[in-house]
Design an enzyme around this catalytic site. Structure first.
Site, PDB file in Angstrom:
ATOM      1  N   HIS A  70      57.370  12.120 -38.070  1.00 30.78           N
ATOM      2  CA  HIS A  70      57.673  13.428 -37.469  1.00 30.78           C
ATOM      3  C   HIS A  70      58.069  13.254 -35.995  1.00 30.78           C
ATOM      4  CE1 HIS A  70      56.251  15.939 -40.834  1.00 30.78           C
ATOM      5  NE2 HIS A  70      55.287  15.042 -40.990  1.00 30.78           N
TER       6      HIS A  70
ATOM      7  N   ASP B  62      50.378  12.342 -40.223  1.00 27.62           N
ATOM      8  CA  ASP B  62      50.633  12.727 -41.616  1.00 27.62           C
ATOM      9  C   ASP B  62      51.978  12.230 -42.135  1.00 27.62           C
ATOM     10  OD1 ASP B  62      51.652  14.559 -39.619  1.00 27.62           O
ATOM     11  OD2 ASP B  62      52.390  15.779 -41.275  1.00 27.62           O
ATOM     12  N   GLU B  63      52.068  12.183 -43.453  1.00 29.91           N
ATOM     13  CA  GLU B  63      53.326  12.003 -44.196  1.00 29.91           C
ATOM     14  C   GLU B  63      54.141  10.796 -43.745  1.00 29.91           C
ATOM     15  OE1 GLU B  63      54.437  16.390 -45.703  1.00 29.91           O
ATOM     16  OE2 GLU B  63      54.873  16.072 -43.599  1.00 29.91           O
ATOM     17  N   VAL B  64      53.476   9.658 -43.651  1.00 27.08           N
ATOM     18  CA  VAL B  64      54.168   8.449 -43.194  1.00 27.08           C
ATOM     19  C   VAL B  64      54.753   7.719 -44.398  1.00 27.08           C
ATOM     20  CG1 VAL B  64      53.846   6.245 -42.027  1.00 27.08           C
ATOM     21  CG2 VAL B  64      52.640   8.285 -41.215  1.00 27.08           C
TER      22      VAL B  64
END
Ligand code: TNX
Length: 526
Positions: free
Chosen positions: A280, A343-345
């Protein structure tokens, strides 16, 4: 359009009400003026721990009433001033706020009782008799919450700023109240679409009506970097220039950010800033080529995919960057927390991810702050005091000790659509009707003990939300439901009871100009 016609409706209703109470300048029947003002049945949200109210016996608030606060206490004087401001349109003038006055007849007294050992840090007691009222708490925050309760006991028309004088009264009774959880949170994503200082202040005004005390700001993402970092100025100069869909973006100068912190602080809200790493992060990568493994800056991004960008975890400059960013952020954030995202790696191996997160958590601790991260950070070894924010519906905490904030996406992600017909929002986690947002319990859902839960937070992600009208529509009524989960004792919470109470908040939101969702699950009061 919908909003406008509602405001019109409220105006007309109020004129009609004013005409029957006798306080309107147009009232012609003298004896109507002496009839005791009617008060609505209480519909306080979050539901107080104990509430004994008699709506047949009231304390009429007239311009003869004064607000009494302790001498030399700036917080209570300010809270008293806010109450006076709230009542001013109805009374055609401000009630006097008297520091050091005595609390006799015709007073509303705001008091501190530091020796009180039953109310806790944020609890309060409200007493209302036929000729006086008081709010007592151990702390100024508790008094503030007691005043929010008083506010909700007043007719919702009180919120309408532009109205003529009308009669106002409080029902008599006693309320003793304190929160279940210390962390009652809301999160606003100002990265996908930017919301300026006034928007954030407006959101703070709305969340504090429901006794929410943490505002988490998601300050950076692929689409934009929203807070000035003086040692890395291109983050905002370039990285703040756009938003989802290619709009103009924007950012907070450090002075803007400090102003948000100040405004929040006066309302007992802790600002929790988030810089989401290592993913992100496209806006930063686009602003500084050296942060990329190949040394080349990508273009700014205006889509809504997730997981594609990553800081270069093997370059030392990455950690210099993180140290500078979290140092500057710590310097302007009085609250104890810095949020690191995590998050969301998708671009790193599990081992790279763990080592990176452990370094970042160390950087935050070195700034004297406590780290928070989304639940993926549970894979890393974490310093004592780190808080894990549960967001993935499937997240399992395992057997390890863990301090949690609960933001389960399928219950409290307020960017999820209410139902199939909701014109904005996403639906990857669930469609969340008001009842879904209300009818769950933090302990049952997480499987951890009550003491491991710091609280509950409702995030609003802004991929599809462009204006405060959009944000309000997704937040209300669901934010009121989440606030009650975080504040009220579990056994006191029943959907049918909440459903009736929230119905009375519709006119309040209309009077405040809040664009809320008229859920068919609620029989809205008019
Ligand atoms: C998941 S929640 C995300 C966000 C998105 C959101 C949309 C989280 C930690 N990551 O990047 O904006 O879903 O609902």
């Amino acid at each position: 359009m919908r909003c406008l016609s509602d405001r019109l409706f409220v105006t007309l209703t109020l004129i009609a009400v004013a005409g029957t109470t006798g306080l309107s300048p147009h009232a012609s029947v003298a004896q109507e003026a002496s009839a005791p003002p009617a008060v609505p049945k209480p519909s306080v949200i979050p539901k107080p721990e104990t509430l004994e109210i008699d709506t047949n016996k009231t304390f009429p608030i007239t311009s003869a009433v004064s607000i009494v606060v302790p001498r030399g206490n700036a917080d209570l004087a300010r809270i008293g001033g806010e109450l006076s401001t709230l009542l001013a349109p109805a009374l055609d003038g401000r009630l006097a706020v008297t520091p050091g006055g005595t609390d006799g007849p015709q007073t509303i007294a705001l008091r501190l009782d530091s020796a009180n050992d039953t109310l806790g840090e944020e609890g309060y007691e409200v007493r209302i008799a036929a000729d006086r009222a008081s709010v007592t708490a151990r702390t100024a925050a508790g008094v503030f919450y007691g005043v929010q309760t008083l506010r909700q006991l007043l007719p919702s028309a009180i919120e309408y700023r532009a109205l003529r004088p009308r009669s106002v009264a409080l029902p008599t009774g006693r309320i003793v109240d304190r929160p279940r959880f210390a962390w009652r949170g809301a999160m606003l994503d100002v990265a996908r679409h930017f919301f300026g200082v006034d928007d954030v202040k407006h959101y703070i005004d709305l969340i504090t009506l429901y006794k929410i005390n943490h505002l988490h700001l998601h300050l950076s993402d692929d689409q934009g970097w929203r807070v000035e970092i003086t040692s890395w100025p291109n983050l905002t100069a370039h990285g703040g220039k756009t938003a989802v869909g290619g709009g103009p973006g924007g950012f907070y100068t450090q002075a803007d950010y400090r102003e948000i912190v100040r405004y929040a602080g006066e309302r007992f809200v802790t600002i929790v800033p988030e810089i989401d790493v290592p993913t992100h992060i496209n806006a930063a990568l686009a602003s500084y080529p050296e942060l990329n493994c190949d040394g080349k800056a990508p273009d700014l991004y205006t889509g809504i995919e997730v997981g594609f960008s990553s800081l270069c975890v093997d370059k030392e400059v990455t950690y210099k960057f993180l140290t500078d960013v979290f140092r500057e952020l710590a310097g302007m954030t009085p609250g104890p927390y810095l949020h690191v995202g995590g998050d969301e790696v998708k671009k790193l191996t599990p081992d790279q991810y763990r080592r990176f997160i452990e370094r970042v958590l160390g950087i935050v601790v070195a700034q004297g702050k406590k780290p928070i991260g989304w639940d993926e950070i549970a894979q890393a070894t974490r310093p004592a005091g780190t808080v894990v924010q549960h967001w993935r519906p499937e997240f399992k905490h395992g057997t390890e000790d863990m301090t949690l904030i609960l933001s389960p996406a399928h219950k409290v992600y307020l960017d999820m659509k209410y139902d199939r017909s909701t014109p904005i929002g996403l639906e990857w986690a669930a469609r969340i009707e008001v009842r879904d947002a209300y009818d769950w319990d933090p302990v049952t859902l997480s499987g951890v003990s009550e003491s491991a839960i710091v609280g509950v937070e409702a995030p609003i992600w802004s991929e599809t939300l462009q204006t405060m009208d959009d944000v309000e529509y997704m937040a209300f009524p669901r934010l009121a439901a989440v606030a009650e989960i975080a504040w009220s004792p579990a056994p006191a919470r029943q959907w049918d009871d909440f459903r009736t109470r929230v119905a009375a908040h519709g006119p309040r939101w209309s009077a405040l100009g809040v664009n809320f969702y008229r859920s068919a699950q609620v029989e809205w009061e008019r």
